[in-house]
Design a protein around this motif. Structure first.
Motif, short mmCIF file in Angstrom:
data_model
loop_
_atom_site.label_atom_id
_atom_site.label_comp_id
_atom_site.label_asym_id
_atom_site.label_seq_id
_atom_site.Cartn_x
_atom_site.Cartn_y
_atom_site.Cartn_z
N HIS A 704 0.83 -1.20 0.00
CA HIS A 704 0.00 0.00 0.00
C HIS A 704 0.87 1.26 0.00
O HIS A 704 0.59 2.22 -0.73
N VAL A 705 1.92 1.27 0.80
CA VAL A 705 2.78 2.45 0.88
C VAL A 705 3.53 2.65 -0.44
O VAL A 705 3.67 3.79 -0.92
N VAL A 706 4.00 1.57 -1.06
CA VAL A 706 4.72 1.69 -2.33
C VAL A 706 3.77 2.20 -3.43
O VAL A 706 4.15 3.07 -4.24
N ALA A 707 2.54 1.69 -3.46
CA ALA A 707 1.58 2.18 -4.45
C ALA A 707 1.26 3.65 -4.22
O ALA A 707 1.12 4.44 -5.19
N ALA A 708 1.17 4.08 -2.96
CA ALA A 708 0.92 5.49 -2.67
C ALA A 708 2.10 6.35 -3.10
O ALA A 708 1.92 7.48 -3.60
N ALA A 709 3.33 5.83 -2.94
CA ALA A 709 4.51 6.59 -3.36
C ALA A 709 4.52 6.78 -4.88
O ALA A 709 4.88 7.86 -5.37
N LYS A 710 4.13 5.76 -5.63
CA LYS A 710 4.08 5.90 -7.09
C LYS A 710 3.04 6.94 -7.51
O LYS A 710 3.26 7.72 -8.44
N ALA A 711 1.89 6.94 -6.80
CA ALA A 711 0.86 7.94 -7.13
C ALA A 711 1.35 9.35 -6.79
O ALA A 711 1.11 10.31 -7.54
N MET A 712 2.03 9.52 -5.66
CA MET A 712 2.57 10.83 -5.29
C MET A 712 3.64 11.28 -6.28
O MET A 712 3.78 12.48 -6.54
N ARG A 713 4.39 10.34 -6.81
CA ARG A 713 5.44 10.69 -7.78
C ARG A 713 4.85 11.39 -9.00
O ARG A 713 5.51 12.22 -9.62
N CYS A 714 3.63 11.07 -9.34
CA CYS A 714 2.96 11.71 -10.47
C CYS A 714 2.15 12.94 -10.05
O CYS A 714 1.49 13.56 -10.89
N GLY A 715 2.12 13.24 -8.76
CA GLY A 715 1.35 14.38 -8.26
C GLY A 715 -0.11 14.07 -8.02
O GLY A 715 -0.90 14.99 -7.77
N ASN A 716 -0.51 12.81 -8.07
CA ASN A 716 -1.91 12.41 -7.88
C ASN A 716 -2.16 12.19 -6.39
O ASN A 716 -1.96 11.08 -5.86
N TRP A 717 -2.59 13.24 -5.70
CA TRP A 717 -2.74 13.13 -4.25
C TRP A 717 -3.94 12.29 -3.86
O TRP A 717 -3.94 11.65 -2.79
N GLN A 718 -4.99 12.27 -4.67
CA GLN A 718 -6.19 11.51 -4.31
C GLN A 718 -5.91 10.01 -4.31
O GLN A 718 -6.30 9.30 -3.38
N ALA A 719 -5.22 9.51 -5.32
CA ALA A 719 -4.86 8.08 -5.34
C ALA A 719 -3.92 7.74 -4.19
O ALA A 719 -4.04 6.69 -3.55
N CYS A 720 -2.99 8.64 -3.92
CA CYS A 720 -2.05 8.41 -2.81
C CYS A 720 -2.80 8.32 -1.48
O CYS A 720 -2.55 7.43 -0.67
N ALA A 721 -3.75 9.25 -1.24
CA ALA A 721 -4.52 9.22 0.00
C ALA A 721 -5.39 7.98 0.10
O ALA A 721 -5.56 7.41 1.19
N ASN A 722 -5.93 7.53 -1.02
CA ASN A 722 -6.78 6.33 -0.99
C ASN A 722 -5.96 5.08 -0.67
O ASN A 722 -6.47 4.15 -0.04
#
Length: 914
Positions: A704-722
């Motif tokens: 979950h943390v790694v998937a959130a990091a990939k979403a943050m890398r693209c600037g997608n905060w909503q996917a990262c928070a989910n």
């Protein structure tokens, strides 16, 4: 006639009845047997009989070996028995429908009871030989492992060990076996008894002797006596031998029922007889009634019991303490009896205190191994005696109990009373025994919960000792008992602390933080040992961190400089330091100090062994890292289960903190060859996920943390928070915090802010200007917060831009190089470094060449001036090459500056809408 005597079956006797005349029986004494008739005919037996007979013989040998306690023979016989049963298993499956024969279950039950009895007899085990002692241990292990497959059968057998089915089964087998073994002999004996009645009387004693010889074989399997009794009964119901072989008339139902009843009565008599024989030879199940143990007699009947006599008896009992043949259980019982006698004769509180302290010492001495926990019966007695002792000491101010009092100066008759002893040492040992009891229990059972309930009594005893030493103790003793109080208090959460901080409780409410402050500050001021003060500081920091007092905890850590001296501390203190740092990191995370949380947790998590560092378990050994003795010591240092810190929560907080720090840093230094890693563990997790060819939906916490990091890398905060805040993560991690909703809201806010910073770092080279309200709307943040974040980035020179307040835009001053340009710059730097290294290697080779030339010239007798000229020529060539390289680098740098100026001019001319 030969057919008649050679066979013992009823069918042949009936078929030959018409052929044999009756008068032939009168000539039986003069009849001569031929050699063929004297030969014994071969008996054909079934597979069941063979297998059961083999089992019977082995069981008989086991019982014989048990009588003399020959353990090695029992072990070998037991192995033979298991192999024989394995061979008989197909027969049992076919004939008995898979039901294990009851005689086999009886043998296993008797063998298990015998082994347990021998094993519990420690004195008897000591007398065994070395071979038998070793065989006993091996036999015990094998039997316990083997009978696991027969647990249900053994349970049913132990509930009803003397059921009729057991005896009937054995009788059925014995009768089947005896039909083949003794058939012809019975017929021959019947014939001789009919022909020679006088000789039958003479043969009666021999028959009795034969029965005695066979009684050993018929312990549980029956004997020939049953078949003999049946044959004798058959003889009595016929008047002559001819009636025996005539065809019998059909019987009515009533006659059949009568004969069945008679048969049952005979079987019951035989059964009772066999049980009596078993009881005489090997014993039977007996009902043991509890009997009261007589209390030891302390004094004579006419003795006058007073204080000197009681103290003399107490000295006699305690003089046997520690001796080799002293019965420690009896010693404890005698001390309890002496205490009751002293209470009956009202010898005073001083004598009661002395006897109670002696009982405490005797209970501690009962367990000779310090590493093993105390028995529960002694633990309950210890708690009662300790509470009684402290009640007497607190109720009587004229009783002084101290280690400073010598035995010859003790006073028991006149106040003030003086007694030698130390209740502080007793309560410290009591606390250690309580910890060992908790470690011994399985934490996932009710036993652990029941033992943990004793902590109320332990803390009550500590409170009473603390009150006593506040009245009569010196500062050193008070520091010791304060530390025991602190160690039972520092890890417990008090919700009243947070309520008091919010103003929900009055300011004069005493909370656990106030108690910890009072105890720890006394230790800081009065203690003269580093260990007690260090442990008090660590516990104080832990307690502050647990109640979100971040600044107080941080200041204590910085002022104490514990991180500089903790390596010289003992292992238990270092474990407490690791626990403090872990809890301090959680506190910093809850208080929105992500960077500090990462710094607190990085030393624990980077090793990959937080479980061992926090003393919450041992990892499997790799290549014999520790010996058995070291592993035993490590297990003794483990923390009780109720004091554990959730390792998954700890790792999740560390990875999330690393993600919030690492992802913006990677975006800001994407093409920097000298980029450093903030968190090695998180970086490895991220890289391993990127190397996978197929990545599915996240399941574990790390995924979950790694998937959130990939979403943050693209600037997608909503996917990262989910990925970070969802139902699964709430159950595993976030719901474990005290105020879970506040922590989740804080996480979402941080994710928005760091995603905005990552977006600006990643896409700043694309934009000429950016609208601040558009960024605020994109990341659902206030405009003031976005303005603040961008201002900090500009001040820290992380973003080359300026703010235009009238238009509320961010104007980019310098366009970052494209990916191709950045890679080309990296390539140039690496090639330059490679050329420099290559030239250095070439110069080293040239220097070695001229050195070898000098050595050769010297051997040939040349002049040294020639050697110097050669060396100067090589050095001049090296200097020319270095000057040429410097010129190339300066020229490259000049071209680079020109390129950057051109790019700035172009960026000023172009106007690209955001």
């Amino acid at each position: 006639m030969s057919r008649f005597f050679a066979t013992g079956s009823d069918s042949e006797s009936e078929s030959s009845d018409e052929e044999v005349p009756v008068q032939a029986y009168s000539k039986a004494p003069n009849f001569q047997f031929s050699d063929d008739e004297e030969e014994v005919k071969r008996v054909v037996r079934s597979t069941k009989e063979k297998r059961y007979e083999n089992l019977t013989a082995i069981i008989k040998s086991i019982r014989n070996h048990k009588k003399i306690k020959d353990m090695s023979s029992i072990l070998s016989s037991f192995e033979d028995l298991t192999r024989a049963y394995t061979k008989a298993l197909p027969v049992i499956t076919k004939e008995e429908k898979g039901v294990t024969p009851r005689f086999y279950i009886r043998c296993l039950a008797e063998l298990e009871d015998f082994i347990n009895e021998v094993w519990e007899d420690r004195e008897g085990r000591k007398n065994l030989s070395k071979n038998n002692s070793k065989s006993l241990g091996t036999l015990r292990q094998k039997v316990r492992k083997y009978i696991k497959d027969f647990e249900e059968d053994l349970t049913r057998f132990r509930e009803a060990p003397d059921q009729e089915s057991d005896v009937e089964e054995e009788e059925a087998y014995d009768s089947d076996q005896d039909k083949h073994d003794a058939g012809s002999e019975v017929v021959l004996r019947d014939f001789k008894q009919q022909a020679e009645p006088k000789s039958a009387k003479a043969a009666a004693p021999s028959k009795a002797v034969e029965e005695d010889d066979d009684s050993e074989d018929s312990i549980d399997w029956g004997s020939d006596s049953e078949s003999e009794s049946e044959s004798s009964d058959d003889e009595n119901q016929y008047q002559n031998q001819r009636d025996r072989y005539l065809k019998r008339p059909t019987l009515d139902k009533e006659e059949k029922e009568e004969r069945k009843k008679e048969k049952r009565v005979k079987e019951a008599k035989i059964r009772r007889k066999r049980i009596e024989e078993d009881a005489d030879e090997e014993g039977e199940w007996e009902t043991v009634f509890p009997h009261t143990v007589e209390k030891p007699k302390m004094f004579d009947k006419d003795a006058k019991i007073d204080v000197p006599l009681t103290l003399q008896k107490l000295s006699e009992i305690m003089a046997a303490r520690g001796k080799k043949r002293t019965d420690r259980r009896m010693q404890i019982e005698m001390l309890f009896e002496l205490r009751d006698i002293a209470e009956q004769h009202e010898l005073g509180n001083a004598v009661a205190v002395k006897i109670n302290f002696s009982i405490i010492s005797a209970i501690f001495d009962y367990n000779q191994k310090i590493s093993e926990p105390m028995k529960l019966e002694h633990w309950s007695k210890l708690l009662d005696v300790m509470q009684t002792l402290m009640k007497i000491l607190l109720a009587n101010d004229d009783i002084r109990m101290s280690e400073a009092v010598q035995e010859e100066n003790e006073e028991f008759t006149n106040p003030p009373y003086a007694i030698r002893g130390c209740s502080l040492a007793a309560v410290e040992r009591l606390d250690d025994e309580f910890t060992k009891l908790l470690k011994e229990c399985d934490p996932h059972t009710n036993d652990y919960v029941s033992r943990l309930k004793d902590e109320v009594a332990v803390t009550r005893i500590i409170e009473s000792v603390l009150e006593y030493f506040e009245r009569v103790g010196n500062p050193n003793e008070r520091c010791r008992i304060y530390l025991r109080k602190i160690e039972h208090l520092y890890y417990k959460f008090d919700p009243d602390v947070l309520k008091k901080k919010r103003g929900e409780l009055p300011s004069n409410t005493v909370t656990s933080v106030d108690v910890m402050d009072r105890l720890c500050k006394f230790i800081y001021a009065k203690d003269d040992t580093d260990r007690i003060r260090t442990r008090a500081i660590l516990a104080h920091i832990y307690h502050h961190a647990m109640h979100d007092n971040w600044f107080q905890a941080r200041d204590l850590v910085l002022m104490s400089h514990l991180q500089d001296t903790i390596d010289a501390a003992d292992p238990s203190t270092r474990i407490l330091y690791n626990r403090m740092m872990a809890n301090l990191g959680l506190c910093a995370f809850r208080q929105e100090n992500v960077k500090e949380a990462h710094h607190c947790l990085v030393d624990l998590m980077v090793t990959g062994k937080p479980k061992e560092l926090l003393a919450q378990g041992l990892l499997p050994q790799r290549q014999h890292e520790r010996s058995a003795e070291q592993e035993k010591i490590e297990k003794q240092r483990q923390m009780p289960f109720h004091m554990h810190i959730n390792l998954e929560l700890l790792e999740c907080v560390y990875l999330v903190s690393a993600m919030l720090l690492e992802i913006p840093y990677i975006a800001a230094h994407e093409f920097d060859a000298r980029r450093r890693m903030i968190s090695k563990t998180f970086y490895q997790q991220l890289r391993s996920s990127e190397r996978q060819s197929l990545v599915g939906p996240p399941e574990s916490m790390r995924e979950h943390v790694v998937a959130a990091a990939k979403a943050m890398r693209c600037g997608n905060w909503q996917a990262c928070a989910n990925f970070i805040v969802n139902k699964k993560m709430n159950t595993k991690v976030w719901d474990l915090f005290y105020e879970a909703d506040r922590v989740r809201d804080m996480l979402v806010k941080f994710i928005k802010e760091e995603s905005l910073r990552t977006y600006l770092f990643t896409y700043s080279n694309v934009y000429t200007s950016l609208s601040i309200p558009s960024l605020a709307q994109m990341y659902e943040l206030p405009v003031q917060k976005v303005h603040s974040l961008i201002s900090k980035m500009i001040i820290n020179e992380e973003l080359m831009a300026s703010l235009d307040d009238p238009s509320e835009t961010v104007v980019m001053h310098r366009s970052e190089p494209s990916r191709l340009q950045a890679l080309a710059m990296q390539f140039v730097d690496k090639v330059t470094n490679l050329v420099d290294v290559n030239e250095k290697v070439f110069d080293m080779k040239q220097g070695n060449f001229f050195q070898r030339g000098n050595m050769g010239n010297r051997e040939r007798g040349y002049n040294r001036n020639q050697n110097n000229q050669g060396g100067n020529w090589g050095g001049q060539r090296r200097d020319n090459r270095n000057q040429r390289n410097r010129n190339q680098r300066n020229q490259h740098h000049h071209h680079k500056q020109q390129h950057q100026q051109q790019q700035q001019q172009l960026s000023g001319v172009e106007d690209v809408n955001s």
